[in-house]
Structure formats: structure tokens, C-alpha cells
Design a protein around this motif. Structure first.
Motif, PDB file in Angstrom:
ATOM      1  N   ASP A  23      -1.701  81.849   3.040  1.00  0.00           N
ATOM      2  CA  ASP A  23      -2.135  83.233   3.002  1.00  0.00           C
ATOM      3  C   ASP A  23      -1.337  84.115   1.870  1.00  0.00           C
ATOM      4  O   ASP A  23      -2.009  84.876   1.360  1.00  0.00           O
ATOM      5  CB  ASP A  23      -1.912  83.968   4.412  1.00  0.00           C
ATOM      6  CG  ASP A  23      -3.115  83.504   5.148  1.00  0.00           C
ATOM      7  OD1 ASP A  23      -4.074  82.882   4.858  1.00  0.00           O
ATOM      8  OD2 ASP A  23      -2.815  83.657   6.479  1.00  0.00           O
ATOM      9  N   ASP A  47      -2.788  86.098  -5.449  1.00  0.00           N
ATOM     10  CA  ASP A  47      -4.018  85.975  -6.360  1.00  0.00           C
ATOM     11  C   ASP A  47      -4.586  87.204  -6.361  1.00  0.00           C
ATOM     12  O   ASP A  47      -4.987  87.554  -7.333  1.00  0.00           O
ATOM     13  CB  ASP A  47      -4.836  84.717  -5.861  1.00  0.00           C
ATOM     14  CG  ASP A  47      -4.065  83.397  -6.027  1.00  0.00           C
ATOM     15  OD1 ASP A  47      -3.343  83.465  -7.068  1.00  0.00           O
ATOM     16  OD2 ASP A  47      -4.838  82.494  -5.700  1.00  0.00           O
ATOM     17  N   GLU A  48      -4.881  87.813  -5.521  1.00  0.00           N
ATOM     18  CA  GLU A  48      -5.418  89.058  -5.224  1.00  0.00           C
ATOM     19  C   GLU A  48      -4.994  90.325  -5.850  1.00  0.00           C
ATOM     20  O   GLU A  48      -5.567  90.953  -6.624  1.00  0.00           O
ATOM     21  CB  GLU A  48      -6.086  89.591  -3.648  1.00  0.00           C
ATOM     22  CG  GLU A  48      -6.966  88.472  -2.994  1.00  0.00           C
ATOM     23  CD  GLU A  48      -7.067  88.823  -1.580  1.00  0.00           C
ATOM     24  OE1 GLU A  48      -6.707  89.941  -1.147  1.00  0.00           O
ATOM     25  OE2 GLU A  48      -7.671  88.110  -0.850  1.00  0.00           O
ATOM     26  N   VAL A  49      -3.721  90.298  -5.645  1.00  0.00           N
ATOM     27  CA  VAL A  49      -2.826  91.544  -6.077  1.00  0.00           C
ATOM     28  C   VAL A  49      -2.732  91.004  -7.742  1.00  0.00           C
ATOM     29  O   VAL A  49      -2.919  92.134  -8.578  1.00  0.00           O
ATOM     30  CB  VAL A  49      -1.261  91.389  -5.464  1.00  0.00           C
ATOM     31  CG1 VAL A  49      -0.571  92.482  -6.210  1.00  0.00           C
ATOM     32  CG2 VAL A  49      -1.368  91.940  -4.152  1.00  0.00           C
ATOM     33  N   CYS A  50      -2.346  90.011  -8.310  1.00  0.00           N
ATOM     34  CA  CYS A  50      -2.403  89.689  -9.618  1.00  0.00           C
ATOM     35  C   CYS A  50      -3.713  90.048 -10.329  1.00  0.00           C
ATOM     36  O   CYS A  50      -3.646  90.572 -11.279  1.00  0.00           O
ATOM     37  CB  CYS A  50      -1.941  88.121  -9.821  1.00  0.00           C
ATOM     38  SG  CYS A  50      -0.367  87.695  -9.390  1.00  0.00           S
ATOM     39  N   ALA A  51      -4.870  89.818  -9.721  1.00  0.00           N
ATOM     40  CA  ALA A  51      -6.223  89.919 -10.130  1.00  0.00           C
ATOM     41  C   ALA A  51      -6.483  91.399 -10.710  1.00  0.00           C
ATOM     42  O   ALA A  51      -6.970  91.958 -11.346  1.00  0.00           O
ATOM     43  CB  ALA A  51      -7.215  89.283  -9.402  1.00  0.00           C
ATOM     44  N   VAL A  52      -5.952  92.289  -9.491  1.00  0.00           N
ATOM     45  CA  VAL A  52      -6.163  93.908  -9.345  1.00  0.00           C
ATOM     46  C   VAL A  52      -5.187  94.419 -10.320  1.00  0.00           C
ATOM     47  O   VAL A  52      -5.656  95.265 -11.240  1.00  0.00           O
ATOM     48  CB  VAL A  52      -6.075  94.201  -8.091  1.00  0.00           C
ATOM     49  CG1 VAL A  52      -6.212  95.790  -8.005  1.00  0.00           C
ATOM     50  CG2 VAL A  52      -7.184  93.675  -7.123  1.00  0.00           C
ATOM     51  N   TYR A  63       1.754  90.815   3.819  1.00  0.00           N
ATOM     52  CA  TYR A  63       2.407  89.682   2.916  1.00  0.00           C
ATOM     53  C   TYR A  63       3.616  89.221   3.577  1.00  0.00           C
ATOM     54  O   TYR A  63       3.978  87.930   3.716  1.00  0.00           O
ATOM     55  CB  TYR A  63       2.741  90.366   1.578  1.00  0.00           C
ATOM     56  CG  TYR A  63       3.378  89.031   0.764  1.00  0.00           C
ATOM     57  CD1 TYR A  63       2.734  88.090   0.227  1.00  0.00           C
ATOM     58  CD2 TYR A  63       4.755  88.969   0.538  1.00  0.00           C
ATOM     59  CE1 TYR A  63       3.300  87.045  -0.770  1.00  0.00           C
ATOM     60  CE2 TYR A  63       5.229  88.028  -0.318  1.00  0.00           C
ATOM     61  CZ  TYR A  63       4.499  87.059  -0.972  1.00  0.00           C
ATOM     62  OH  TYR A  63       5.202  86.284  -1.729  1.00  0.00           O
ATOM     63  N   TYR A  91      -0.783  95.816   0.877  1.00  0.00           N
ATOM     64  CA  TYR A  91      -0.472  94.232   0.862  1.00  0.00           C
ATOM     65  C   TYR A  91       0.650  93.962   1.436  1.00  0.00           C
ATOM     66  O   TYR A  91       1.035  92.984   2.023  1.00  0.00           O
ATOM     67  CB  TYR A  91      -0.826  93.738  -0.328  1.00  0.00           C
ATOM     68  CG  TYR A  91      -2.174  93.345  -0.647  1.00  0.00           C
ATOM     69  CD1 TYR A  91      -2.893  92.127  -0.023  1.00  0.00           C
ATOM     70  CD2 TYR A  91      -3.000  94.182  -1.532  1.00  0.00           C
ATOM     71  CE1 TYR A  91      -3.927  91.921  -0.279  1.00  0.00           C
ATOM     72  CE2 TYR A  91      -4.258  93.895  -1.772  1.00  0.00           C
ATOM     73  CZ  TYR A  91      -4.910  92.616  -1.156  1.00  0.00           C
ATOM     74  OH  TYR A  91      -6.124  92.445  -1.641  1.00  0.00           O
ATOM     75  N   ARG A 115      -2.812  83.297  -1.511  1.00  0.00           N
ATOM     76  CA  ARG A 115      -4.145  84.100  -1.776  1.00  0.00           C
ATOM     77  C   ARG A 115      -3.826  85.590  -2.112  1.00  0.00           C
ATOM     78  O   ARG A 115      -4.571  85.997  -2.625  1.00  0.00           O
ATOM     79  CB  ARG A 115      -4.962  83.715  -0.301  1.00  0.00           C
ATOM     80  CG  ARG A 115      -6.373  84.537  -0.461  1.00  0.00           C
ATOM     81  CD  ARG A 115      -7.333  84.474   0.977  1.00  0.00           C
ATOM     82  NE  ARG A 115      -6.291  84.750   2.156  1.00  0.00           N
ATOM     83  CZ  ARG A 115      -6.192  86.049   2.378  1.00  0.00           C
ATOM     84  NH1 ARG A 115      -6.610  87.129   1.605  1.00  0.00           N
ATOM     85  NH2 ARG A 115      -5.508  86.632   3.352  1.00  0.00           N
ATOM     86  N   MET A 116      -3.013  86.081  -1.025  1.00  0.00           N
ATOM     87  CA  MET A 116      -2.454  87.549  -1.172  1.00  0.00           C
ATOM     88  C   MET A 116      -2.231  87.816  -2.766  1.00  0.00           C
ATOM     89  O   MET A 116      -2.607  88.825  -3.550  1.00  0.00           O
ATOM     90  CB  MET A 116      -1.659  88.055  -0.257  1.00  0.00           C
ATOM     91  CG  MET A 116      -2.355  88.172   0.807  1.00  0.00           C
ATOM     92  SD  MET A 116      -1.070  88.955   2.047  1.00  0.00           S
ATOM     93  CE  MET A 116      -1.823  88.491   3.840  1.00  0.00           C
ATOM     94  N   ARG A 134       2.556  86.438 -11.104  1.00  0.00           N
ATOM     95  CA  ARG A 134       2.768  86.205  -9.596  1.00  0.00           C
ATOM     96  C   ARG A 134       4.094  86.375  -9.194  1.00  0.00           C
ATOM     97  O   ARG A 134       4.462  86.938  -8.133  1.00  0.00           O
ATOM     98  CB  ARG A 134       2.437  84.669  -9.678  1.00  0.00           C
ATOM     99  CG  ARG A 134       1.129  84.376  -9.300  1.00  0.00           C
ATOM    100  CD  ARG A 134       0.747  82.892  -9.322  1.00  0.00           C
ATOM    101  NE  ARG A 134       1.063  82.412  -7.864  1.00  0.00           N
ATOM    102  CZ  ARG A 134       0.277  82.634  -6.707  1.00  0.00           C
ATOM    103  NH1 ARG A 134      -0.970  82.900  -6.927  1.00  0.00           N
ATOM    104  NH2 ARG A 134       0.730  81.977  -5.550  1.00  0.00           N
TER     105      ARG A 134
END
Length: 111
Positions: free
Chosen positions: A22, A28-33, A15, A11, A25-26, A38
Motif C-alpha cells: 500500500d 505513486d499517487e503522491v508523486c503523480a499529483v 502511509y 496521506y 501505491r500511495m 519517490r
């Protein structure tokens, strides 16, 4: 841990070039995985993007020694003789302790 590093590398380039929307959104994805906050994810993505390709972790800077090896050994003996005083009180009692230890021949390592 390896998976987090791979995701961060994946990412990081995108990023750095992404728009603000964007980037959110990125993150959010990195934090979820990864489970990172943040702020942590943002910090790590920016750090990886700044590093040149192929560069590993930067080497930590070593601090120059303040005391020589011999001086350090004398300081350790004085500290032990004082009963483990904190630095504030050790500084005040150091002249007296050095005189006492030198008088007994123990300041230089002779028992």
C-alpha cells in the motif's frame, strides 16, 4: 505549494500505518499529483507523520557566535586590507596585517 502540504498531511497518517504494498501505491499517487520523486515523497510523508498534530515547521537551530561584534569588525578590516584573501592565506598574513593596521590606527576603527 499549499496543495502539496495538504496532500502530504492527508496521506501521512495512512502511509505510516500501511503495508509495504500500500505504501508503494500511495507513493505513486503522491508523486503523480505533486511531481516529486519517490525518495522526496517518502521523506516528506515520514517527516509529517512523525510531527505531533498541530505542530508547524520546526524552528531552525541558531549557531552560537564564534566572534564578538568588535572582533568581527576588526576581522573585516583586516580582510579588506588584505585585498580579500582566502582564509588559508589570511591566517598566515594576519599578524603582519594587524601590526600594520594598528601602527596606522585603523585596526580599531579610527580613520
Amino acid at each position: 505549494m499549499q496543495a502539496r502540504a495538504e496532500i502530504t498531511r492527508k496521506y501521512a497518517g495512512a502511509y505510516a500505518k500501511a503495508s509495504k504494498k500500500d505504501k508503494g501505491r500511495m507513493l505513486d499517487e503522491v508523486c503523480a499529483v505533486t511531481g516529486w520523486s519517490r525518495d522526496n515523497a517518502r521523506r516528506r510523508l515520514r517527516a509529517v507523520a512523525k510531527r505531533p498534530p498541530g505542530a508547524g515547521r520546526p524552528e531552525p537551530r541558531t549557531r552560537a557566535r564564534k566572534y564578538s561584534y568588535d572582533a568581527l569588525k576588526v576581522l573585516q578590516r583586516v580582510w579588506a586590507a588584505s585585498g580579500g584573501q582566502c582564509g588559508k592565506y589570511l591566517k598566515v598574513s594576519m599578524p603582519l596585517l594587524l601590526d600594520l593596521l594598528e601602527g596606522r590606527g585603523r585596526a580599531r576603527g579610527r580613520h
